[in-house]
Design a protein around this motif. Sequence first.
Motif, PDB file in Angstrom:
ATOM      1  N   UNK A 116      23.092  31.855 -33.063  1.00 20.56           N
ATOM      2  CA  UNK A 116      24.445  32.362 -33.286  1.00 20.56           C
ATOM      3  C   UNK A 116      25.435  31.503 -32.520  1.00 20.56           C
ATOM      4  N   UNK A 117      26.717  31.682 -32.842  1.00 21.94           N
ATOM      5  CA  UNK A 117      27.775  30.881 -32.244  1.00 21.94           C
ATOM      6  C   UNK A 117      28.044  31.313 -30.797  1.00 21.94           C
ATOM      7  N   UNK A 118      28.424  30.383 -29.933  1.00 17.43           N
ATOM      8  CA  UNK A 118      28.750  30.752 -28.540  1.00 17.43           C
ATOM      9  C   UNK A 118      30.029  31.578 -28.461  1.00 17.43           C
ATOM     10  N   UNK A 119      30.185  32.292 -27.376  1.00 15.76           N
ATOM     11  CA  UNK A 119      31.362  33.131 -27.160  1.00 15.76           C
ATOM     12  C   UNK A 119      31.544  33.324 -25.663  1.00 15.76           C
ATOM     13  N   UNK A 120      32.718  33.835 -25.275  1.00 11.10           N
ATOM     14  CA  UNK A 120      33.067  34.065 -23.874  1.00 11.10           C
ATOM     15  C   UNK A 120      33.299  35.548 -23.632  1.00 11.10           C
ATOM     16  N   UNK A 121      33.112  35.954 -22.370  1.00 14.26           N
ATOM     17  CA  UNK A 121      33.328  37.331 -21.950  1.00 14.26           C
ATOM     18  C   UNK A 121      34.122  37.357 -20.660  1.00 14.26           C
ATOM     19  N   UNK A 122      35.108  38.271 -20.602  1.00 12.99           N
ATOM     20  CA  UNK A 122      35.872  38.450 -19.384  1.00 12.99           C
ATOM     21  C   UNK A 122      35.135  39.364 -18.412  1.00 12.99           C
ATOM     22  N   UNK A 123      35.694  39.574 -17.231  1.00  7.89           N
ATOM     23  CA  UNK A 123      35.053  40.445 -16.243  1.00  7.89           C
ATOM     24  C   UNK A 123      34.893  41.877 -16.767  1.00  7.89           C
ATOM     25  N   UNK A 124      33.682  42.406 -16.670  1.00 10.63           N
ATOM     26  CA  UNK A 124      33.407  43.770 -17.087  1.00 10.63           C
ATOM     27  C   UNK A 124      33.400  43.995 -18.584  1.00 10.63           C
ATOM     28  N   UNK A 125      33.393  42.950 -19.380  1.00  7.21           N
ATOM     29  CA  UNK A 125      33.480  43.101 -20.841  1.00  7.21           C
ATOM     30  C   UNK A 125      32.094  43.298 -21.455  1.00  7.21           C
ATOM     31  N   UNK A 126      32.058  44.076 -22.555  1.00  5.81           N
ATOM     32  CA  UNK A 126      30.835  44.317 -23.330  1.00  5.81           C
ATOM     33  C   UNK A 126      31.092  43.866 -24.765  1.00  5.81           C
ATOM     34  N   UNK A 170      28.608  42.324 -16.042  1.00  3.66           N
ATOM     35  CA  UNK A 170      28.874  43.301 -14.983  1.00  3.66           C
ATOM     36  C   UNK A 170      29.761  42.774 -13.850  1.00  3.66           C
ATOM     37  N   UNK A 171      30.134  41.523 -13.890  1.00  4.50           N
ATOM     38  CA  UNK A 171      30.965  40.947 -12.819  1.00  4.50           C
ATOM     39  C   UNK A 171      32.419  41.403 -12.971  1.00  4.50           C
ATOM     40  N   UNK A 172      33.068  41.676 -11.845  1.00  8.77           N
ATOM     41  CA  UNK A 172      34.457  42.129 -11.848  1.00  8.77           C
ATOM     42  C   UNK A 172      35.451  40.988 -11.650  1.00  8.77           C
ATOM     43  N   UNK A 173      34.980  39.832 -11.203  1.00  9.68           N
ATOM     44  CA  UNK A 173      35.883  38.715 -10.946  1.00  9.68           C
ATOM     45  C   UNK A 173      35.466  37.426 -11.643  1.00  9.68           C
ATOM     46  N   UNK A 174      34.375  37.444 -12.367  1.00  4.77           N
ATOM     47  CA  UNK A 174      33.847  36.227 -12.964  1.00  4.77           C
ATOM     48  C   UNK A 174      33.882  36.314 -14.483  1.00  4.77           C
ATOM     49  N   UNK A 175      34.252  35.204 -15.106  1.00  2.15           N
ATOM     50  CA  UNK A 175      34.146  35.064 -16.550  1.00  2.15           C
ATOM     51  C   UNK A 175      32.837  34.353 -16.873  1.00  2.15           C
ATOM     52  N   UNK A 176      32.234  34.729 -17.983  1.00  2.23           N
ATOM     53  CA  UNK A 176      30.986  34.092 -18.410  1.00  2.23           C
ATOM     54  C   UNK A 176      31.148  33.626 -19.851  1.00  2.23           C
ATOM     55  N   UNK A 177      30.412  32.578 -20.158  1.00  2.00           N
ATOM     56  CA  UNK A 177      30.385  32.060 -21.522  1.00  2.00           C
ATOM     57  C   UNK A 177      28.933  31.852 -21.910  1.00  2.00           C
ATOM     58  N   UNK A 178      28.557  32.442 -23.058  1.00  2.00           N
ATOM     59  CA  UNK A 178      27.195  32.320 -23.576  1.00  2.00           C
ATOM     60  C   UNK A 178      27.153  31.151 -24.552  1.00  2.00           C
TER      61      UNK A 178
END
Length: 255
Positions: A166-176, A139-147
């Motif tokens: 499962x394998x790790x992955x990354x998400x950009x701001x606001x990504x589902x 839900x962040x608009x300016x932050x990238x997250x990596x699981x």
Amino acid sequence: MQTPLPPPPPQSSSSSCILPSPLNKQTRMSPFRAMVLSKQSRNHLDKLTPKTPLYMIRDKPILTQPQKTKPIVWFAAILCMIFTLLIIFFGVAILIVFLAVQPKTPVFDTPGASLTAIYFNSPQYIGNDMTFLANFSNPNRKLRVRFQSLYFELFFAERLIAAQAIQPFSQGPGEVRLVPVHLLPTLVYAPPNLAMELQKQGQRNRVEYRMKGTFKVRVSLGSLHYSYRLLGDCQMEMTSPPNGVLIAHTCKTTK
């Protein structure tokens, strides 16, 4: 013939006056003053005589030079001051970034699942074959997250019956992102009453499971980043196999 003069009248003892000796007056001290005299002052008084002038009897002040501060003390004080200023600076910077970015916790959900089989191998061993969709939202608009370190566990009546990573992955701001997770069929030991409860729920066409997911989340903003643990917890209700589907669920995500 000259008349002799009369002798002077004798002085009475009441009219005589004996002046106190300055030495006696000066050397008589109160007990309190005697206690606070320094060693040098006591040695000075011991050398006095009754003929010593009054100006030599007075106590001489003892002057001591202040000790100089050692260089190591100054060095430690400067280091403490620099360290304190750095803590204040970084604290203010983190507060400003936090207020400007307002970071939010990613959300985990399970919108869909399928149950193809439930296994009973004698009353002591049970298993199932399930595939579910893991929905991750940033839900962040300016932050990238990596699981990272993603691990899922499936429970029936608080008994662990399946697990999968499962394998790790990354998400950009606001990504589902939707990730299908297949829980491989395995047989686990269970008490007889637990196996009977699973069989009864399958016959009623309502099987209740609990899904838990643990993740390590790494949040990045440019060169700044921090990590924390995230826990996803879902209560799931499914129909019976071989065409079991998800009919109800509730999920929550906590740190």
